[in-house]
Design an enzyme around this catalytic site. Sequence first.
Site, PDB file in Angstrom:
ATOM      1  CB  SER A 110      -3.966   1.470   4.078  1.00 45.14           C
ATOM      2  OG  SER A 110      -3.300   0.948   3.132  1.00 45.14           O
ATOM      3  CE  LYS A 163      -4.642   1.669  -0.226  1.00 44.38           C
ATOM      4  NZ  LYS A 163      -3.807   0.563  -0.252  1.00 44.38           N
ATOM      5  CB  SER A 167      -0.879   0.124   0.978  1.00 45.55           C
ATOM      6  OG  SER A 167      -2.107  -0.931   1.023  1.00 45.55           O
TER       7      SER A 167
END
Length: 328
Positions: A165, A111, A108
């Site tokens: 997240s 992101k 993640s």
Amino acid sequence: MKGIWGGLVLAAALLGLAAPLHAATKAEPPAVKKTAPKAGGKTAVKPKPKAKANTTKAAAGKPVRHATMVDNDPAHLALHSSSVLVLDQTTGQAIVEKQSGSVQPIASITKLMTAMVVLDAGLDLYEVISIGEEDVDSLKSSTSRLPVGTTMTRETAMLLALMSSENRAANALGRHYPGGLPAFVRAMNSKAAALGMYNSRFEEPTGLSSNNVSTAHDLARMVAAAAHYPEIRHFSTTAEARVELRGHIRDFVNTNTLVRSDNWEIGLSKTGYISEAGRCLVMQANVAGKPVVIVLLDSNGKMSRVGDANRIKRWMESASLVNARRSA
């Protein structure tokens, strides 16, 4: 007589070479021992007089190893992340490195790139977007607190993607990009190339795919770039938020517990985890008076990435204190 006298003078001269060390030891009180935080598990002192080597004798006669900023062997920090980079943003110098060129999945951490691409496009942050069936994780079957049909502003989706997240929020951001996900992924890779992230590749906007790969050095570039976006700095370091979704108030918290710590001054943060990537953490922070980027990849325990960050921070603070005293 002259021979005897000359021998006495030579003996006195040789003894005089050692005399200052013994005299200093007796005349001055023992140096005060300062125990450094357990970064390297050893003690740092300011010797009197200064020792030329990196070790000296403490008051108790035990050898003491000095922590210095030059000593950047990560083995002394007992770091549990397989790839590490701590970069001084002022000088561009690497303070700590450990397999920083290794290409590996980044989970993640992706992101941050997702948010930059959305913001670069100048899309309306207050436009309402929806969570659809296409946003459900079919790769890892991860759970989400955003049911299909949930609507929210693009700004809220970005907040939840960066702070908590939320994978469905991140995927929805890409899906609502002009041209859809294919165009969004192309924009992600174009942005990476523009930043000089030549060992990075993005396949989708969440990080659930293990084909989203990078290196610690590339990610340091990405973090430094993302820190120029006020929205990313704010959303990624928000400790908790209450969001109204489908008529219900939901509480969300940051996946990085360090943003709630008074001991840290964090300007940007993002965590990541999939089994292929291990536990990951990137931050921009001020540590020991220095603006630094910290990249920790593939940490092998649930809390080890946080432990590594704290070990690095204590070591930098201890080394800074020792260096300041030496230069005083």
